[in-house]
Motif scaffolding. Structure first.
Motif, mmCIF file in Angstrom:
data_model
loop_
_atom_site.group_PDB
_atom_site.id
_atom_site.type_symbol
_atom_site.label_atom_id
_atom_site.label_comp_id
_atom_site.label_asym_id
_atom_site.label_seq_id
_atom_site.Cartn_x
_atom_site.Cartn_y
_atom_site.Cartn_z
ATOM 1 N N ARG A 46 14.674 3.826 -2.067
ATOM 2 C CA ARG A 46 15.935 4.554 -1.870
ATOM 3 C C ARG A 46 16.863 4.374 -3.058
ATOM 4 O O ARG A 46 17.788 5.145 -3.255
ATOM 5 C CB ARG A 46 16.652 4.045 -0.626
ATOM 6 N N HIS A 47 16.659 3.311 -3.797
ATOM 7 C CA HIS A 47 17.512 3.069 -4.954
ATOM 8 C C HIS A 47 16.827 3.518 -6.247
ATOM 9 O O HIS A 47 17.310 3.243 -7.334
ATOM 10 C CB HIS A 47 17.872 1.580 -5.030
ATOM 11 N N GLY A 48 15.688 4.166 -6.094
ATOM 12 C CA GLY A 48 14.994 4.694 -7.254
ATOM 13 C C GLY A 48 14.444 3.634 -8.181
ATOM 14 O O GLY A 48 14.370 3.825 -9.396
ATOM 15 N N VAL A 49 14.052 2.515 -7.603
ATOM 16 C CA VAL A 49 13.587 1.387 -8.409
ATOM 17 C C VAL A 49 12.253 0.899 -7.848
ATOM 18 O O VAL A 49 12.051 0.880 -6.638
ATOM 19 C CB VAL A 49 14.637 0.254 -8.372
ATOM 20 N N THR A 50 11.337 0.518 -8.722
ATOM 21 C CA THR A 50 10.068 -0.048 -8.275
ATOM 22 C C THR A 50 10.165 -1.577 -8.268
ATOM 23 O O THR A 50 11.130 -2.154 -8.780
ATOM 24 C CB THR A 50 8.924 0.350 -9.209
ATOM 25 N N VAL A 51 9.136 -2.198 -7.714
ATOM 26 C CA VAL A 51 9.151 -3.661 -7.641
ATOM 27 C C VAL A 51 9.156 -4.255 -9.050
ATOM 28 O O VAL A 51 9.925 -5.182 -9.342
ATOM 29 C CB VAL A 51 7.953 -4.193 -6.836
ATOM 30 N N ALA A 52 8.326 -3.723 -9.931
ATOM 31 C CA ALA A 52 8.289 -4.239 -11.300
ATOM 32 C C ALA A 52 9.646 -4.083 -11.975
ATOM 33 O O ALA A 52 10.105 -4.975 -12.698
ATOM 34 C CB ALA A 52 7.198 -3.527 -12.096
ATOM 35 N N GLU A 53 10.272 -2.959 -11.720
ATOM 36 C CA GLU A 53 11.593 -2.730 -12.306
ATOM 37 C C GLU A 53 12.603 -3.733 -11.754
ATOM 38 O O GLU A 53 13.431 -4.280 -12.500
ATOM 39 C CB GLU A 53 12.043 -1.281 -12.039
ATOM 40 N N TRP A 54 12.515 -4.005 -10.478
ATOM 41 C CA TRP A 54 13.388 -5.008 -9.868
ATOM 42 C C TRP A 54 13.215 -6.359 -10.571
ATOM 43 O O TRP A 54 14.195 -7.040 -10.890
ATOM 44 C CB TRP A 54 13.091 -5.152 -8.374
ATOM 45 N N VAL A 55 11.985 -6.728 -10.810
ATOM 46 C CA VAL A 55 11.738 -8.024 -11.438
ATOM 47 C C VAL A 55 12.395 -8.074 -12.815
ATOM 48 O O VAL A 55 13.052 -9.060 -13.171
ATOM 49 C CB VAL A 55 10.226 -8.313 -11.539
ATOM 50 N N VAL A 56 12.262 -7.003 -13.573
ATOM 51 C CA VAL A 56 12.914 -6.954 -14.884
ATOM 52 C C VAL A 56 14.424 -7.120 -14.738
ATOM 53 O O VAL A 56 15.039 -7.934 -15.428
ATOM 54 C CB VAL A 56 12.617 -5.620 -15.596
ATOM 55 N N TYR B 87 -8.081 -13.748 1.510
ATOM 56 C CA TYR B 87 -7.983 -12.481 2.243
ATOM 57 C C TYR B 87 -6.639 -12.358 2.943
ATOM 58 O O TYR B 87 -5.954 -11.343 2.830
ATOM 59 C CB TYR B 87 -9.111 -12.378 3.271
ATOM 60 N N TRP B 88 -6.262 -13.407 3.656
ATOM 61 C CA TRP B 88 -5.003 -13.385 4.406
ATOM 62 C C TRP B 88 -3.806 -13.329 3.469
ATOM 63 O O TRP B 88 -2.817 -12.649 3.721
ATOM 64 C CB TRP B 88 -4.927 -14.591 5.332
ATOM 65 N N LEU B 89 -3.943 -14.042 2.392
ATOM 66 C CA LEU B 89 -2.893 -14.039 1.388
ATOM 67 C C LEU B 89 -2.655 -12.631 0.864
ATOM 68 O O LEU B 89 -1.530 -12.149 0.762
ATOM 69 C CB LEU B 89 -3.338 -14.940 0.237
ATOM 70 N N ARG B 90 -3.751 -11.981 0.521
ATOM 71 C CA ARG B 90 -3.640 -10.657 -0.058
ATOM 72 C C ARG B 90 -3.147 -9.640 0.967
ATOM 73 O O ARG B 90 -2.328 -8.773 0.659
ATOM 74 C CB ARG B 90 -4.997 -10.224 -0.604
ATOM 75 N N LEU B 91 -3.646 -9.781 2.180
ATOM 76 C CA LEU B 91 -3.221 -8.864 3.237
ATOM 77 C C LEU B 91 -1.716 -8.943 3.442
ATOM 78 O O LEU B 91 -1.001 -7.933 3.410
ATOM 79 C CB LEU B 91 -3.960 -9.209 4.533
ATOM 80 N N VAL B 92 -1.218 -10.163 3.620
ATOM 81 C CA VAL B 92 0.213 -10.320 3.865
ATOM 82 C C VAL B 92 1.011 -9.963 2.618
ATOM 83 O O VAL B 92 1.994 -9.217 2.680
ATOM 84 C CB VAL B 92 0.535 -11.749 4.339
ATOM 85 N N SER B 93 0.562 -10.457 1.481
ATOM 86 C CA SER B 93 1.278 -10.196 0.240
ATOM 87 C C SER B 93 1.409 -8.699 -0.025
ATOM 88 O O SER B 93 2.479 -8.214 -0.399
ATOM 89 C CB SER B 93 0.553 -10.880 -0.916
ATOM 90 N N ASN B 94 0.341 -7.976 0.187
ATOM 91 C CA ASN B 94 0.398 -6.540 -0.066
ATOM 92 C C ASN B 94 1.373 -5.847 0.873
ATOM 93 O O ASN B 94 2.092 -4.929 0.460
ATOM 94 C CB ASN B 94 -0.990 -5.914 0.065
ATOM 95 N N HIS B 95 1.402 -6.295 2.102
ATOM 96 C CA HIS B 95 2.341 -5.685 3.037
ATOM 97 C C HIS B 95 3.779 -6.033 2.689
ATOM 98 O O HIS B 95 4.673 -5.191 2.797
ATOM 99 C CB HIS B 95 2.011 -6.108 4.467
ATOM 100 N N VAL B 96 3.988 -7.279 2.305
ATOM 101 C CA VAL B 96 5.353 -7.683 1.936
ATOM 102 C C VAL B 96 5.821 -6.871 0.736
ATOM 103 O O VAL B 96 6.935 -6.329 0.723
ATOM 104 C CB VAL B 96 5.412 -9.197 1.621
ATOM 105 N N SER B 97 4.959 -6.748 -0.254
ATOM 106 C CA SER B 97 5.332 -5.991 -1.450
ATOM 107 C C SER B 97 5.537 -4.519 -1.135
ATOM 108 O O SER B 97 6.481 -3.898 -1.633
ATOM 109 C CB SER B 97 4.264 -6.141 -2.532
ATOM 110 N N ALA B 98 4.651 -3.967 -0.315
ATOM 111 C CA ALA B 98 4.782 -2.560 0.038
ATOM 112 C C ALA B 98 6.072 -2.330 0.818
ATOM 113 O O ALA B 98 6.764 -1.324 0.614
ATOM 114 C CB ALA B 98 3.574 -2.095 0.845
ATOM 115 N N GLY B 99 6.395 -3.265 1.688
ATOM 116 C CA GLY B 99 7.635 -3.149 2.447
ATOM 117 C C GLY B 99 8.851 -3.197 1.533
ATOM 118 O O GLY B 99 9.782 -2.399 1.677
ATOM 119 N N PHE B 100 8.804 -4.099 0.612
ATOM 120 C CA PHE B 100 9.904 -4.219 -0.356
ATOM 121 C C PHE B 100 9.994 -2.955 -1.202
ATOM 122 O O PHE B 100 11.084 -2.431 -1.452
ATOM 123 C CB PHE B 100 9.680 -5.451 -1.221
ATOM 124 N N ALA B 101 8.845 -2.460 -1.619
ATOM 125 C CA ALA B 101 8.824 -1.231 -2.416
ATOM 126 C C ALA B 101 9.484 -0.088 -1.653
ATOM 127 O O ALA B 101 10.245 0.697 -2.235
ATOM 128 C CB ALA B 101 7.385 -0.866 -2.776
#
Lengths: 160, 160
Positions: B42-52, B23-37
């Motif tokens: 602003r650069h018109g890129v999604t997280v998946a696109e960044w990974v590529v 639960y804690w993992l998912r809670l934090v992970s989702n926030h970290v990813s959402a924050g990064f997203a």
DNA sequence: GTCTTTTTGTTGACTAGGCAACTTACTGCT
DNA sequence: AGCAGTAAGTTGCCTAGTCAACAAAAAGAC
């Protein structure tokens, strides 16, 4: 930094994906969730649905909007989620007699019966995934995560 | 356990969502990813696109199917993801002259220019989120997560 | 007491992924 | 050489979210 003169063209050692703690968090978190989803699948329930059921167990009746707040999802999502749970006869949706706009969601008898079984799956999933860690280690990780949650005032957002 | 006689009706103390490390993992992970997203937005890129983009930086050219393996996504998803990146002129898709089925994906000049800037966002995001943790603590968490990954042989699956 | 504002839940358009069927092309067996 | 089997990438349909527009109802202003 990027303006540093670098005649050898090695000026930007771009960090690897794995250099970020967020990467490891997401990798493990996604696997844990996917594993749990697989276990839940046999019971015809998704992770988001499980969260709703578990939330409803404690409160006996909850407005969709409160649920949306607690789960960090939009009302639209909760509306559809509730539709599914009602269709599965796990949740009962009732109009609030006091307030013509409002509703109240509550577990049905079947829902109430199902929750403990799903809870056992959650226990098993967690145990299986973190078996590699000593309980002291698990506690440390949880404490660290709670600290992050506290520092940022993270609201519940267990589902994407 | 659930068959234990319990005249007071307190037989199934169903664990709370928060009792699971997942639960804690998912809670934090989702926030970290959402924050990064949000930062990437602003650069018109999604997280998946960044990974590529980040994956392509190291290799100079990669088959979509290899990328799918590395990212833990289906080929269908990569196909569409590549479409978007090509449309944004960040990635170049080229037919493999050796193999009529195969393609090769590579960063365009613009893509290559963008990656270091995005990497800085990733650094900033990670730093901001885990500022609450001492670096020793961060290392402990990372070690624990790596241990879980190793024990289960988790393949890369950074994106849902 | 009416009128504006706010709140509640629903709906439709959109997004990003998975899955499975499909086409095309290569590989290996004989 | 030919043919079965396999691999690569695309596509359509599905799911489960978001977002924004909306209708109905309540609350608040005056």
């Amino acid at each position: 930094m990027e303006l540093t003169i670098d005649p050898m063209n090695r000026s930007s050692p771009v960090p690897a994906l794995t250099d970020h703690l967020g990467y490891w968090l997401r990798l493990v978190s996604n696997h844990v969730s996917a594993g749990f989803a697989r276990r839940l699948e046999r019971h015809g329930v998704t992770v988001a649905e499980w969260v709703v059921l578990r939330e409803l167990l404690d409160v006996d009746a909850l407005a969709p909007s409160r649920l949306a707040d607690r789960m960090g999802m939009t009302r639209g999502a909760i509306s559809k989620l509730a539709d599914r749970l009602v269709a599965k006869a796990l949740v009962d949706r009732q109009d609030d007699p006091q307030d013509g706009r409002a509703q109240t969601l509550a577990l049905t008898a079947a829902g109430r019966r199902l929750v403990p079984r799903l809870a056992r799956l959650a226990d098993a999933n967690d145990a299986a995934f973190f078996a590699a860690l000593a309980s002291r280690e698990r506690a440390t990780v949880e404490a660290a995560l709670r600290k992050v949650v506290a520092q940022h005032g993270l609201k519940h957002r267990p589902v994407d």
